[in-house]
Design a protein around this motif. Structure first.
Motif, PDB file in Angstrom:
ATOM      1  N   ALA A  93      27.434 -52.131  39.706  1.00  0.00           N
ATOM      2  CA  ALA A  93      26.535 -51.376  40.578  1.00  0.00           C
ATOM      3  C   ALA A  93      25.413 -52.281  41.062  1.00  0.00           C
ATOM      4  N   ASP A  94      24.852 -51.920  42.212  1.00  0.00           N
ATOM      5  CA  ASP A  94      23.649 -52.607  42.656  1.00  0.00           C
ATOM      6  C   ASP A  94      22.447 -52.005  41.937  1.00  0.00           C
ATOM      7  N   LEU A 147      17.840 -57.882  34.927  1.00  0.00           N
ATOM      8  CA  LEU A 147      19.205 -58.308  35.233  1.00  0.00           C
ATOM      9  C   LEU A 147      19.285 -59.821  35.409  1.00  0.00           C
ATOM     10  N   ARG A 148      18.274 -60.430  36.003  1.00  0.00           N
ATOM     11  CA  ARG A 148      18.261 -61.903  36.125  1.00  0.00           C
ATOM     12  C   ARG A 148      18.251 -62.559  34.746  1.00  0.00           C
ATOM     13  N   GLU A 208      27.269 -60.139  34.819  1.00  0.00           N
ATOM     14  CA  GLU A 208      27.843 -60.942  35.897  1.00  0.00           C
ATOM     15  C   GLU A 208      27.390 -60.361  37.229  1.00  0.00           C
ATOM     16  N   GLN A 209      27.305 -61.230  38.233  1.00  0.00           N
ATOM     17  CA  GLN A 209      26.844 -60.796  39.549  1.00  0.00           C
ATOM     18  C   GLN A 209      27.856 -61.235  40.603  1.00  0.00           C
ATOM     19  N   THR A 210      28.148 -60.333  41.523  1.00  0.00           N
ATOM     20  CA  THR A 210      28.957 -60.689  42.691  1.00  0.00           C
ATOM     21  C   THR A 210      28.222 -60.203  43.925  1.00  0.00           C
ATOM     22  N   LYS A 211      28.444 -60.900  45.014  1.00  0.00           N
ATOM     23  CA  LYS A 211      27.850 -60.504  46.290  1.00  0.00           C
ATOM     24  C   LYS A 211      28.914 -59.753  47.064  1.00  0.00           C
ATOM     25  N   TYR A 214      26.133 -55.910  40.000  1.00  0.00           N
ATOM     26  CA  TYR A 214      26.092 -56.394  38.627  1.00  0.00           C
ATOM     27  C   TYR A 214      27.088 -55.627  37.780  1.00  0.00           C
ATOM     28  N   LYS A 215      27.639 -56.297  36.785  1.00  0.00           N
ATOM     29  CA  LYS A 215      28.487 -55.628  35.799  1.00  0.00           C
ATOM     30  C   LYS A 215      28.328 -56.352  34.482  1.00  0.00           C
TER      31      LYS A 215
END
Length: 111
Positions: free
Chosen positions: A27-28, A55-56, A65-68, A80-81
């Motif tokens: 989720a964002d 989150l950072r 983990e982060q995806t764009k 983020y997940k």
């Protein structure tokens, strides 16, 4: 006195609620905030800026983990997940710190 105690309690559980919010799907930050509010019945409303900072930090140590993801308007969204390490940590924390709330003495207080 109750408000002060609850404030300290909530601050200490921000990571727990964030991880629970991310435990099923990514989720964002806006969606994480909404999930936390829903999970806590609206009693906990973290600021988005606080969630970004948190989150950072979790991203830096490999718990998240982060995806764009492309956005129809504007820049890509950061989604983020929980990483597998983050999921293991959440399960361990819940077993050690949340499971005791199922104790009959505690359950009697909730009735």
């Amino acid at each position: 006195m109750l408000a002060d105690w609850e404030s300290v309690f909530r601050q200490g559980l921000l990571t727990f609620w964030t991880f629970v919010a991310l435990s099923q799907e990514g989720a964002d930050v806006g969606a994480v905030k909404q999930r936390i509010e829903a999970l806590t019945g609206g009693t906990y409303r973290p600021a988005e800026q606080t969630l970004y900072r948190q989150l950072r930090r979790h991203l830096d140590v490999g718990l998240v983990e982060q995806t764009k993801v492309p956005s129809p308007m504007g820049p890509p969204k950061n989604v983020y997940k929980l990483s597998s390490r983050g999921r293991r940590l959440l399960r361990a924390f819940a077993r050690h710190n949340i499971a005791p709330f199922g104790d009959p003495t505690v359950q009697d207080l909730l009735r």
